[in-house]
Design a protein around this motif. Structure first.
Motif, PDB file in Angstrom:
ATOM      1  N   ALA A 193       0.831  -1.194   0.000  1.00  0.00           N
ATOM      2  CA  ALA A 193       0.000   0.000   0.000  1.00  0.00           C
ATOM      3  C   ALA A 193       0.870   1.251   0.000  1.00  0.00           C
ATOM      4  O   ALA A 193       0.580   2.215  -0.701  1.00  0.00           O
ATOM      5  CB  ALA A 193      -0.923   0.004   1.207  1.00  0.00           C
ATOM      6  N   VAL A 194       1.947   1.207   0.770  1.00  0.00           N
ATOM      7  CA  VAL A 194       2.798   2.390   0.866  1.00  0.00           C
ATOM      8  C   VAL A 194       3.466   2.661  -0.476  1.00  0.00           C
ATOM      9  O   VAL A 194       3.453   3.783  -0.982  1.00  0.00           O
ATOM     10  CB  VAL A 194       3.839   2.208   1.985  1.00  0.00           C
ATOM     11  CG1 VAL A 194       4.760   3.388   2.039  1.00  0.00           C
ATOM     12  CG2 VAL A 194       3.152   2.021   3.311  1.00  0.00           C
ATOM     13  N   LEU A 195       4.017   1.615  -1.082  1.00  0.00           N
ATOM     14  CA  LEU A 195       4.667   1.798  -2.378  1.00  0.00           C
ATOM     15  C   LEU A 195       3.663   2.261  -3.420  1.00  0.00           C
ATOM     16  O   LEU A 195       3.929   3.168  -4.204  1.00  0.00           O
ATOM     17  CB  LEU A 195       5.330   0.490  -2.833  1.00  0.00           C
ATOM     18  CG  LEU A 195       6.049   0.587  -4.170  1.00  0.00           C
ATOM     19  CD1 LEU A 195       7.246   1.505  -4.081  1.00  0.00           C
ATOM     20  CD2 LEU A 195       6.493  -0.767  -4.670  1.00  0.00           C
ATOM     21  N   ALA A 196       2.481   1.649  -3.408  1.00  0.00           N
ATOM     22  CA  ALA A 196       1.496   1.983  -4.425  1.00  0.00           C
ATOM     23  C   ALA A 196       1.045   3.429  -4.295  1.00  0.00           C
ATOM     24  O   ALA A 196       1.004   4.171  -5.276  1.00  0.00           O
ATOM     25  CB  ALA A 196       0.295   1.042  -4.317  1.00  0.00           C
ATOM     26  N   ALA A 197       0.711   3.856  -3.084  1.00  0.00           N
ATOM     27  CA  ALA A 197       0.222   5.213  -2.896  1.00  0.00           C
ATOM     28  C   ALA A 197       1.321   6.228  -3.183  1.00  0.00           C
ATOM     29  O   ALA A 197       1.090   7.245  -3.844  1.00  0.00           O
ATOM     30  CB  ALA A 197      -0.299   5.399  -1.481  1.00  0.00           C
ATOM     31  N   ALA A 198       2.521   5.938  -2.719  1.00  0.00           N
ATOM     32  CA  ALA A 198       3.609   6.883  -2.921  1.00  0.00           C
ATOM     33  C   ALA A 198       3.938   7.010  -4.399  1.00  0.00           C
ATOM     34  O   ALA A 198       4.224   8.099  -4.889  1.00  0.00           O
ATOM     35  CB  ALA A 198       4.844   6.431  -2.140  1.00  0.00           C
ATOM     36  N   THR A 199       3.863   5.895  -5.131  1.00  0.00           N
ATOM     37  CA  THR A 199       4.157   5.960  -6.552  1.00  0.00           C
ATOM     38  C   THR A 199       3.052   6.685  -7.300  1.00  0.00           C
ATOM     39  O   THR A 199       3.309   7.450  -8.214  1.00  0.00           O
ATOM     40  CB  THR A 199       4.329   4.544  -7.123  1.00  0.00           C
ATOM     41  OG1 THR A 199       5.198   3.835  -6.270  1.00  0.00           O
ATOM     42  CG2 THR A 199       4.916   4.595  -8.497  1.00  0.00           C
ATOM     43  N   GLU A 200       1.818   6.439  -6.875  1.00  0.00           N
ATOM     44  CA  GLU A 200       0.698   7.094  -7.541  1.00  0.00           C
ATOM     45  C   GLU A 200       0.774   8.607  -7.385  1.00  0.00           C
ATOM     46  O   GLU A 200       0.517   9.355  -8.323  1.00  0.00           O
ATOM     47  CB  GLU A 200      -0.628   6.562  -6.961  1.00  0.00           C
ATOM     48  CG  GLU A 200      -1.858   7.338  -7.327  1.00  0.00           C
ATOM     49  CD  GLU A 200      -2.260   7.202  -8.796  1.00  0.00           C
ATOM     50  OE1 GLU A 200      -1.635   6.395  -9.497  1.00  0.00           O
ATOM     51  OE2 GLU A 200      -3.169   7.913  -9.223  1.00  0.00           O
ATOM     52  N   VAL A 201       1.151   9.048  -6.198  1.00  0.00           N
ATOM     53  CA  VAL A 201       1.217  10.486  -5.960  1.00  0.00           C
ATOM     54  C   VAL A 201       2.303  11.120  -6.820  1.00  0.00           C
ATOM     55  O   VAL A 201       2.114  12.176  -7.418  1.00  0.00           O
ATOM     56  CB  VAL A 201       1.468  10.765  -4.464  1.00  0.00           C
ATOM     57  CG1 VAL A 201       1.863  12.195  -4.255  1.00  0.00           C
ATOM     58  CG2 VAL A 201       0.223  10.447  -3.685  1.00  0.00           C
TER      59      VAL A 201
END
Lengths: 206, 206
Positions: free
Chosen positions: B119-127
């Motif tokens: 979740a952290v990687l996904a959200a950080a990458t999306e932002v």
């Protein structure tokens, strides 16, 4: 050699990453709507798992204990980038299906988990067996799940543009199988089945 | 006024409609692994909110001021972002241990786990790299919007985790068929919970 086979088989049955260790679930449930996507996902995971296992167990004597997790992650990220760019270049349709799940292999717990639990303490030769076994166990399960979901959720089974099987035209596919709840429920049932099988195997071994 | 409404929509879209756990299957490992205990779930949710906000800030800055101007974003973003997260988590852990033992006791043990929380990687990458994730509307986040979006994702994660933890506590005393006991039943319950989230899909055109 016997040891090699034992480690290999453990990954397939009693230490299966998905049903027993319950790691790496995210990608499995999300990708398993289509057979071909799942198949290539499995191959990508096998590649990254075997290569990172080999590299980590080769360097296990030189990796300091305190910073081992960042080092593992960088090694894994390098192989994932290879897969990411390779698929984008040579299999664009597959890449379009898998999308973000390829980069997210980095944080797939199976790979880091095996690096930490197996490759870091075992020889290169056994780590290869572990990588192949775990990867194959993962692939088999994701392919079974995808076959079931695609066949009964859409009424036909496609692979690389060819229709393998299609159900009679009167069949009305239940949409829930392709949605998120279907994946959860189906996986729960699959896990119950594989637990029964494992109990059977261990009882026979005794 | 317009921007405030927009930010609100962004938050709701990230938290409920595109819930990262139940409609995207991201971070399922922690969802299943941690949710068998209420206390643990609370600690994990708080830690995820905390780490996710910091990680998104860091990746946004690195992407916009380092990777993009240098033109290496396309093939370096996976290693760069995961390394940022791993390093960040390590620093936060060391800082907390030294300066805030109270907080460390509350979330210390979850911090290492968060490194591999997708979740952290996904959200950080999306932002940082919008469109990567096809989560909400494709969008170039400004810094503030990125933060609101991350907060939404993290809050949605926490809410779903707590819901599920509460359900699992009840499940422990429910009469369940022998072979479904434990994890298989949890998956089926998660399927029913995600059915509720499917009902929200398409609200506000998100």
């Amino acid at each position: 050699m016997r040891e090699w086979i034992r480690v290999f088989k453990d990954g397939l049955s009693i230490e299966n990453p998905l049903t027993v260790l319950m790691i790496g679930l995210c990608a499995t449930l999300a990708v398993s709507t289509q057979l071909q996507g799942s198949f290539f996902m499995g191959i990508a995971v096998i590649f990254v798992l075997v290569m990172s296992n080999v590299l980590i167990s080769m360097f296990r004597k030189f990796i300091p204990d305190e910073v081992r997790i960042p080092i593992f992650i960088v090694i894994i990220a390098a192989f994932v980038t290879i897969v990411d760019l390779f698929m984008k270049a040579f299999f664009p349709p597959i890449y379009a299906i898998l999308g973000i799940w390829i980069p997210l292999i980095v944080v797939n717990c199976i790979i880091l988990g095996r690096a930490e639990a197996f490759a870091y303490t075992n020889t290169v030769w056994l780590s290869i067996a572990d990588g192949f076994g775990m990867g194959l166990g993962y692939t088999i399960l994701i392919v079974v799940l995808a076959t079931f979901r695609e066949l009964f959720g859409t009424g036909k089974l496609m692979f690389l543009g060819a229709t393998l099987i299609s159900l009679p035209s009167g069949y009305k596919p239940p949409g829930i199988l392709m949605l998120f709840p279907g994946a959860f429920i189906l996986f729960g049932l699959l896990q119950a089945l594989s637990r029964k099988y494992n109990e059977h195997v261990t009882r026979k071994a005794r | 006024m317009h921007t405030i409404a927009n930010l609100g929509l962004l938050f709701i879209g990230a938290a409920l409609i595109n819930n990262i756990l139940l409609t995207r299957f991201i971070a399922l490992c922690s969802f299943i692994g941690i949710s068998n205990d209420w206390q643990t779930s609370v600690g994990m949710s708080l830690s995820v909110i905390f780490v996710m906000m910091m990680a998104s800030t860091a990746t946004w800055v690195v992407w916009n001021y380092l990777l993009l101007p240098l033109g290496v974003g396309e093939f370096l973003y996976i290693p760069a972002f995961i390394l940022i997260i791993a390093a960040l988590v390590q620093f936060v852990e060391m800082y907390l241990r030294k300066y805030s033992p109270m907080l460390y006791r509350a979330m210390g043990i979850y911090l290492p786990l968060i490194t591999t929380n997708c979740a952290v990687l996904a959200a950080a990458t999306e932002v940082a790299k919008p469109g990567f994730f096809k989560m909400a509307i494709e969008y170039n986040y400004t810094f503030g919007e990125g933060l609101v979006y991350t907060l939404g994702v993290a809050a949605g994660y926490g809410f779903a985790l707590l819901c599920f933890a509460a359900m699992r506590e009840r499940l422990d005393i429910a009469p369940v068929p022998e072979s479904l006991k434990g994890n298989p039943m949890s998956f089926i319950t998660a399927g029913l919970l995600s059915l509720a989230y499917v009902g929200l899909a398409g609200w506000f055109g998100l």
